[in-house]
Enzyme design. Structure first.
Site, PDB file in Angstrom:
ATOM      1  N   CYS A  95       0.799  -1.230   0.000  1.00  0.00           N
ATOM      2  CA  CYS A  95       0.000   0.000   0.000  1.00  0.00           C
ATOM      3  C   CYS A  95       0.830   1.277   0.000  1.00  0.00           C
ATOM      4  CB  CYS A  95      -0.959  -0.004   1.186  1.00  0.00           C
ATOM      5  SG  CYS A  95      -2.086  -1.414   1.200  1.00  0.00           S
TER       6      CYS A  95
ATOM      7  N   HIS B 229      -3.350   7.299   2.981  1.00  0.00           N
ATOM      8  CA  HIS B 229      -3.742   5.983   2.468  1.00  0.00           C
ATOM      9  C   HIS B 229      -5.124   5.655   3.016  1.00  0.00           C
ATOM     10  CE1 HIS B 229      -3.963   1.822   1.519  1.00  0.00           C
ATOM     11  NE2 HIS B 229      -3.655   1.380   2.724  1.00  0.00           N
TER      12      HIS B 229
ATOM     13  N   ASN C  12     -10.137   0.098   0.553  1.00  0.00           N
ATOM     14  CA  ASN C  12      -8.675   0.101   0.495  1.00  0.00           C
ATOM     15  C   ASN C  12      -8.234  -0.464  -0.853  1.00  0.00           C
ATOM     16  OD1 ASN C  12      -5.934  -0.353   0.752  1.00  0.00           O
ATOM     17  ND2 ASN C  12      -6.058  -1.292   2.778  1.00  0.00           N
TER      18      ASN C  12
END
Length: 327
Positions: free
Chosen positions: A112, A253, A283
């Site tokens: 990520c 994020h 996500n």
């Protein structure tokens, strides 16, 4: 010479998977998911929408926004946690799809945090004079590795792609002012995809034991995420010679609303200045920050000299922060 972002782009699959849909698949509820994650829905890629495809589609928009031709691109960096193959690289496949000349193209596997690592690589290349126009792509089809019988992970992840073009600073671009990155492999087991690599290759046992799905120690990941992103961000701000109040936008994020809120509180950023796409997309791993950045730039007027703080955390464990400034 300082590097800057000339243009951004993003791509989201059309298929929407809502919390109501997940209620029919696992023991969960919209209320349970919403209060614990802040996610309402996420996008799921079709069989034809693999990571390289979504990344290439985002790249087309970034190239258009940058007002350049594909022939000007002289390097491609592709950040992903879900490459099409172990090899060839997703970067090379995206290059072929886009019809870009035979320039260097390689993948960056930092889960990520990938978009920020990609920005860092592009910044270094441009400022060293090695390349003049670097295409940074981040895309993930994580749904391929999600166990839709595990309510702790299947509610979190969605698919998508993002991209940006990085070159020497020019009027109207976003200068990449400062970068801070880090990793801690000792904590790697907290967030991983156990099987499919050379350490644990695919076998009947790995399939039967469901080792080809994402595993995560949620509570531990939360603690590390908040602490590491705070450290990276504060280090970035200090090294840039700034104060926390000099930051105009926080682009985190999009992992979990509780993580985002915890980071925002540590920097006393007004909620209206914390940009979130989490509720709509979930996500989206490496593409997460890039999608949020692209949406922010397309929906808000970022004024001259305003500063954006990007922060991310992912498997590795890995983390990073980047400060951008509107030129």
């Amino acid at each position: 010479m300082r590097a800057s972002i000339w243009g951004t782009g993003s791509y989201l699959p059309k298929k929407v998977l809502t919390n109501a849909d997940l209620e029919k698949m696992v023991e969960t509820s919209d209320e349970w998911i919403s209060t614990r994650t802040g996610i309402k829905e996420r996008r799921i890629a079709s069989a034809e929408e693999f990571s390289s495809f979504m990344g290439a589609k985002a790249a087309e928009k970034a190239i258009e926004a940058a007002k350049i031709s594909k022939s000007q691109i002289d390097c491609i960096v592709f950040a992903t946690a879900a490459p099409d193959y172990i090899f060839p690289s997703s970067a090379a496949l995206a290059q072929a799809y886009l019809g870009i000349k035979e320039v260097p193209a390689f993948d960056c596997l930092v889960a990520c945090t990938g978009f920020l690592y990609g920005l860092s690589i592009a910044k270094a290349y441009v400022e060293a004079g090695m390349y003049q126009c670097v295409l940074v792509i981040a895309a993930d089809k994580l749904s391929s590795f999600v166990n839709y019988e595990d309510r702790n992970t299947c509610v979190l992840f969605g698919d998508g792609g993002s991209a940006c073009v990085v070159g020497p600073s020019r009027p109207g671009s976003l200068k990449i002012s400062k970068v801070n990155l880090g990793a801690d492999g000792k904590q790697g087991d907290l967030l991983r995809l156990p099987a499919g690599g050379s350490r644990c290759p695919a076998s009947q046992d790995t399939i039967q034991n469901q080792q080809h799905f994402i595993t995560m120690e949620g509570k531990e990941v939360f603690k590390h995420a908040v602490r590491r992103m705070e450290f990276a961000a504060k280090t970035c701000i200090t090294e840039a010679g700034l104060q926390e109040e000099d930051i105009d936008w926080l682009v985190p994020h999009q992992a979990n609303e509780r993580i985002i809120d915890a980071i925002a509180k540590r920097f006393a950023v007004e909620d209206s200045r914390v940009f979130k796409t989490l509720a709509k997309y979930g996500n989206t791993a490496a593409s997460s920050v890039g999608i949020a950045l692209d949406e922010l730039l397309r929906t808000h007027d970022i004024h001259s000299k305003e500063r954006l703080l990007l922060v991310a955390f992912g498997g590795g464990l890995s983390w990073g922060a980047v400060i951008l400034q509107q030129m």
